[in-house]
Design a protein around this motif. Structure first.
Motif, short mmCIF file in Angstrom:
data_model
loop_
_atom_site.label_atom_id
_atom_site.label_comp_id
_atom_site.label_asym_id
_atom_site.label_seq_id
_atom_site.Cartn_x
_atom_site.Cartn_y
_atom_site.Cartn_z
N LYS A 11 2.82 1.64 10.55
CA LYS A 11 3.69 2.01 9.46
C LYS A 11 3.13 1.49 8.15
CE LYS A 11 8.48 1.46 7.97
NZ LYS A 11 9.78 0.91 8.34
N LEU A 12 3.13 2.33 7.13
CA LEU A 12 2.71 1.94 5.79
C LEU A 12 3.94 1.84 4.91
CD1 LEU A 12 -0.29 4.39 5.28
CD2 LEU A 12 -0.40 1.99 5.94
N LEU A 56 -5.09 6.52 -0.57
CA LEU A 56 -6.16 6.90 0.37
C LEU A 56 -7.43 6.10 0.13
CD1 LEU A 56 -5.47 10.74 0.45
CD2 LEU A 56 -5.06 9.09 2.29
N LYS A 57 -7.75 5.81 -1.13
CA LYS A 57 -8.92 4.97 -1.44
C LYS A 57 -8.74 3.58 -0.84
CE LYS A 57 -11.66 3.30 -5.33
NZ LYS A 57 -11.79 3.27 -6.80
N GLU A 58 -7.54 3.02 -0.97
CA GLU A 58 -7.26 1.70 -0.41
C GLU A 58 -7.41 1.70 1.11
OE1 GLU A 58 -6.20 -2.29 -0.08
OE2 GLU A 58 -6.78 -1.18 -1.87
N LEU A 89 1.03 -0.86 -1.89
CA LEU A 89 0.84 -0.46 -0.50
C LEU A 89 0.90 -1.71 0.35
CD1 LEU A 89 0.20 1.73 1.61
CD2 LEU A 89 -2.23 1.29 1.17
N ASN A 90 1.89 -1.77 1.22
CA ASN A 90 2.11 -2.95 2.07
C ASN A 90 2.14 -4.23 1.25
OD1 ASN A 90 2.18 -1.30 4.36
ND2 ASN A 90 -0.02 -1.46 4.65
#
Length: 77
Positions: free
Chosen positions: A3-4, A59-61, A29-30
């Motif tokens: 899960k994000l 998406l880069k992360e 993100l998280n």
């Protein structure tokens, strides 16, 4: 499947005399504040207000190379 957690944090600032106001959306993100995909041009305070930029940052992360193509109703892109 893991899960994000994506957090969008709105902010605003008004200068002391009230003549100027700025605002934006930070993206986490998280729990990690993400960097703007184009940090030479923009800081991360404006990252969450635009879908394309937010997707690129997430998406880069996560380790993906991202290319976004926009297609408009008239077929131009």
């Amino acid at each position: 499947m893991s899960k994000l957690k994506i957090t969008l944090e709105d902010w605003d600032y008004t200068c002391g005399d009230g003549c100027c106001t700025d605002y934006g959306t930070k993206l986490y993100l998280n729990g990690k504040l993400l960097e703007h995909p184009n940090p030479e041009q923009w800081n991360n305070s404006y990252i969450g207000g635009d879908v394309e930029t937010a997707l690129q940052a997430v998406l880069k992360e996560l380790g993906y190379e991202v290319e976004v193509e926009q297609v408009y109703e008239n077929g131009e892109g």
